[in-house]
Design an enzyme around this catalytic site. Structure first.
Site, PDB file in Angstrom:
ATOM      1  N   LYS A  67      -4.269  -0.189  -5.923  1.00 52.52           N
ATOM      2  CA  LYS A  67      -3.013   0.168  -5.254  1.00 52.52           C
ATOM      3  C   LYS A  67      -2.293   1.256  -6.058  1.00 52.52           C
ATOM      4  O   LYS A  67      -2.618   1.487  -7.223  1.00 52.52           O
ATOM      5  CB  LYS A  67      -2.132  -1.073  -5.123  1.00 52.52           C
ATOM      6  CG  LYS A  67      -1.753  -1.721  -6.459  1.00 52.52           C
ATOM      7  CD  LYS A  67      -1.222  -3.134  -6.275  1.00 52.52           C
ATOM      8  CE  LYS A  67      -0.801  -3.732  -7.610  1.00 52.52           C
ATOM      9  NZ  LYS A  67      -0.556  -5.178  -7.500  1.00 52.52           N
ATOM     10  N   ARG A 165       6.877 -14.826  -3.933  1.00 53.33           N
ATOM     11  CA  ARG A 165       6.982 -13.437  -3.489  1.00 53.33           C
ATOM     12  C   ARG A 165       6.301 -13.320  -2.134  1.00 53.33           C
ATOM     13  O   ARG A 165       6.961 -13.158  -1.128  1.00 53.33           O
ATOM     14  CB  ARG A 165       6.356 -12.507  -4.537  1.00 53.33           C
ATOM     15  CG  ARG A 165       6.611 -11.055  -4.289  1.00 53.33           C
ATOM     16  CD  ARG A 165       6.043 -10.175  -5.372  1.00 53.33           C
ATOM     17  NE  ARG A 165       4.585 -10.266  -5.477  1.00 53.33           N
ATOM     18  CZ  ARG A 165       3.845  -9.498  -6.288  1.00 53.33           C
ATOM     19  NH1 ARG A 165       4.434  -8.606  -7.066  1.00 53.33           N
ATOM     20  NH2 ARG A 165       2.533  -9.639  -6.322  1.00 53.33           N
ATOM     21  N   TYR A 286      20.295  18.182 -24.523  1.00 55.12           N
ATOM     22  CA  TYR A 286      21.474  17.709 -23.776  1.00 55.12           C
ATOM     23  C   TYR A 286      22.192  16.603 -24.539  1.00 55.12           C
ATOM     24  O   TYR A 286      21.561  15.730 -25.139  1.00 55.12           O
ATOM     25  CB  TYR A 286      21.037  17.154 -22.425  1.00 55.12           C
ATOM     26  CG  TYR A 286      20.663  18.205 -21.413  1.00 55.12           C
ATOM     27  CD1 TYR A 286      21.587  19.164 -21.001  1.00 55.12           C
ATOM     28  CD2 TYR A 286      19.392  18.212 -20.850  1.00 55.12           C
ATOM     29  CE1 TYR A 286      21.238  20.111 -20.052  1.00 55.12           C
ATOM     30  CE2 TYR A 286      19.043  19.159 -19.889  1.00 55.12           C
ATOM     31  CZ  TYR A 286      19.974  20.109 -19.504  1.00 55.12           C
ATOM     32  OH  TYR A 286      19.620  21.038 -18.564  1.00 55.12           O
ATOM     33  N   MET A 338      14.419  17.653 -17.713  1.00 51.08           N
ATOM     34  CA  MET A 338      13.591  17.540 -16.515  1.00 51.08           C
ATOM     35  C   MET A 338      12.202  18.124 -16.740  1.00 51.08           C
ATOM     36  O   MET A 338      11.197  17.569 -16.295  1.00 51.08           O
ATOM     37  CB  MET A 338      14.274  18.242 -15.332  1.00 51.08           C
ATOM     38  CG  MET A 338      13.560  18.017 -14.013  1.00 51.08           C
ATOM     39  SD  MET A 338      14.318  18.916 -12.666  1.00 51.08           S
ATOM     40  CE  MET A 338      15.890  18.085 -12.509  1.00 51.08           C
TER      41      MET A 338
HETATM   42  C1  LIG Z   1      -1.218  -5.885  -8.483  1.00 57.95           C
HETATM   43  C2  LIG Z   1      -1.886  -7.162  -8.196  1.00 57.95           C
HETATM   44  C3  LIG Z   1      -3.020  -7.542  -8.930  1.00 57.95           C
HETATM   45  C4  LIG Z   1      -3.493  -6.807 -10.155  1.00 57.95           C
HETATM   46  O1  LIG Z   1      -2.663  -7.166 -11.240  1.00 57.95           O
HETATM   47  P1  LIG Z   1      -2.878  -6.593 -12.721  1.00 57.95           P
HETATM   48  O2  LIG Z   1      -1.873  -7.310 -13.526  1.00 57.95           O
HETATM   49  O3  LIG Z   1      -2.620  -5.131 -12.642  1.00 57.95           O
HETATM   50  O4  LIG Z   1      -4.280  -6.883 -13.092  1.00 57.95           O
HETATM   51  C5  LIG Z   1      -3.701  -8.680  -8.514  1.00 57.95           C
HETATM   52  N1  LIG Z   1      -3.253  -9.420  -7.461  1.00 57.95           N
HETATM   53  C6  LIG Z   1      -2.140  -9.086  -6.763  1.00 57.95           C
HETATM   54  C7  LIG Z   1      -1.700  -9.956  -5.645  1.00 57.95           C
HETATM   55  C8  LIG Z   1      -1.414  -7.964  -7.127  1.00 57.95           C
HETATM   56  O5  LIG Z   1      -0.299  -7.648  -6.450  1.00 57.95           O
END
Ligand SMILES: *Cc1c(COP(=O)(O)O)cnc(C)c1O
EC number: 5.1.1.1
Length: 396
Positions: A67, A165, A286, A338
């Site tokens: 992802k 979640r 800055y 920046m």
């Molecule tokens: C992002 C995610 C993972 C991977 O987690 P890492 O800590 O990056 O290995 C696995 N399962 C779910 C549901 C996630 O959202």
């Protein structure tokens, strides 16, 4: 052209520290000459990290979480390299990410973790993407779609075991277990997610493992998955039929209490635009937040928060984030702008560095996990923040 070649073109300049001399397998972003930073992604290290995790969990399957553009490392490049290494199952967050990966990997199993938006079922089937169903309304929609269209492309069911979640409650899952485990239903995976896996002694780990054990009993015959990167290191009780590492593939430490077992993946080098003298008592940048305590030399480097180099990383305290210049650790001083940051190179010999040299901002010597606390964050955010202005180079 590579960062190290480019600067070798400048008469007498030394090679970038840790410069990678292998040929890039792929490149993106502006040419080196036209950008301030060069990001090098070691695909061989990602493959080695995946193979290492796959060996640790065998006979369980090792998938890959890709992802957020493979945590900033390049979805298609990383997905392709891992598929060639034998990875068969990939997780992304959104359908758009899944589509991009599907174009590159026609045969992979692709799950979308964030589930189906209202009315989205057909689009998932169209791209042959399996939704990870995390609520009852999603399941109702998906079931109806599958029935009407005789779609058997599969989905995963997310059951919440304490993260609160995504996911059905254990009670909801129990109520559907008989129906969903029927051979023709198409739920190919039952999964849950650990909330505190990187804190090995956190009591929630044991509670989630135990609850998921009960869920697996309800869904006997369906593959199951619990562990993220850190979860894998909690031991075999989390491995089930499949693990889902992300961070560890990209070199982040899944075991913060002990040395990092993974290979580093990312190197970021920034171009030295100029080196200037700053007299004792003068300030840099800055807000005049850093004052030279002696006559100093400051290398101005063409990377800033506009490149995702987090502004918060400019420490105002005694301990400073580090850049590696001419092989030496030098403190980053003053506020991050920046497009620029400043490195105190007073400790280096008078001749170096020069305009056109390269400062390593992230690498083996000072990695993402080391840099993150200076920005008040974790390696995950440093990685996924890496901006789009860099020249990107994938090595194998
Ligand atoms: C992002 C995610 C993972 C991977 O987690 P890492 O800590 O990056 O290995 C696995 N399962 C779910 C549901 C996630 O959202």
């Amino acid at each position: 052209m590579r960062a190290d070649e480019l600067q070798q073109g400048a008469a007498g300049a030394a090679a970038a520290p840790g410069a990678d001399r292998s040929v890039p397998v792929s490149e993106a972003g502006p040419p080196v000459m036209e950008t301030g930073g060069v990001l090098t992604i070691d695909l061989a290290a990602i493959v080695a990290n995946w193979s290492d995790l796959a060996r640790r969990v065998a006979p369980a399957d090792c998938s890959a979480v890709v992802k957020a553009d493979a945590y900033g490392c390049g979805l298609v490049e990383v997905g392709g390299a891992l598929a060639r290494a034998g990875c068969k199952t990939f997780f992304v967050a959104h359908l758009s990410e899944a589509r991009a990966l599907r174009r590159a990997l026609p045969d992979a199993v692709i799950y979308a973790l964030n589930g189906i938006p209202p009315g989205g079922s057909a689009a998932f089937a169209d791209a042959r993407v399996r939704p990870v169903i995390g609520s009852m309304p999603e399941l109702v929609e998906w079931d109806a779609f599958c029935r009407v269209n005789a779609w058997t492309g599969g989905a995963a069911l997310h059951v919440d075991t304490g993260m609160n979640r995504l996911g059905l409650s254990v009670e909801e899952a129990a109520a559907l277990a008989v129906r969903v485990t029927a051979p023709d239903h198409g739920i190919a995976l039952v999964m849950s997610h650990l909330a505190c896996a990187e804190q090995t002694r956190h009591p929630l780990n044991e509670r989630q493992i135990q609850t998921f054990r009960e869920v697996r009993m309800l869904f006997r015959g369906v593959d199951s998955s619990l562990a993220n990167s850190s979860g894998i290191f909690l031991g075999p009780a989390t491995h089930c039929e499949m693990v889902r590492p992300g961070a560890a593939l990209y070199g982040l430490n899944p075991t913060p209490d002990v040395a990092n077992p993974m290979r580093p993946v990312v190197r970021l080098e920034g171009r030295v635009v100029q080196v200037r003298k700053v007299r004792k008592g003068e300030t840099v940048g800055y807000g005049a937040s850093w004052t030279a305590s002696r006559d100093s030399r400051i290398a101005v480097v063409a990377v800033g928060y506009g490149d995702g180099f987090l502004r918060a990383a400019a420490a105002t305290g005694a301990e400073k984030p580090i850049a590696i210049v001419m092989g030496k650790r030098c403190p980053i001083v003053g506020r991050i702008s920046m497009d620029l940051l400043a490195v105190d190179v007073t400790a280096l010999p008078e001749v170096s560095p020069r305009r056109g040299d390269w400062a390593t901002l992230l690498g083996e010597e000072f990695g993402i996990d080391a840099a993150a606390p200076f920005a008040g964050t974790i390696g995950y955010e440093v990685l996924t923040s890496l901006g789009r202005r860099y020249h990107r180079s994938w090595r194998s």
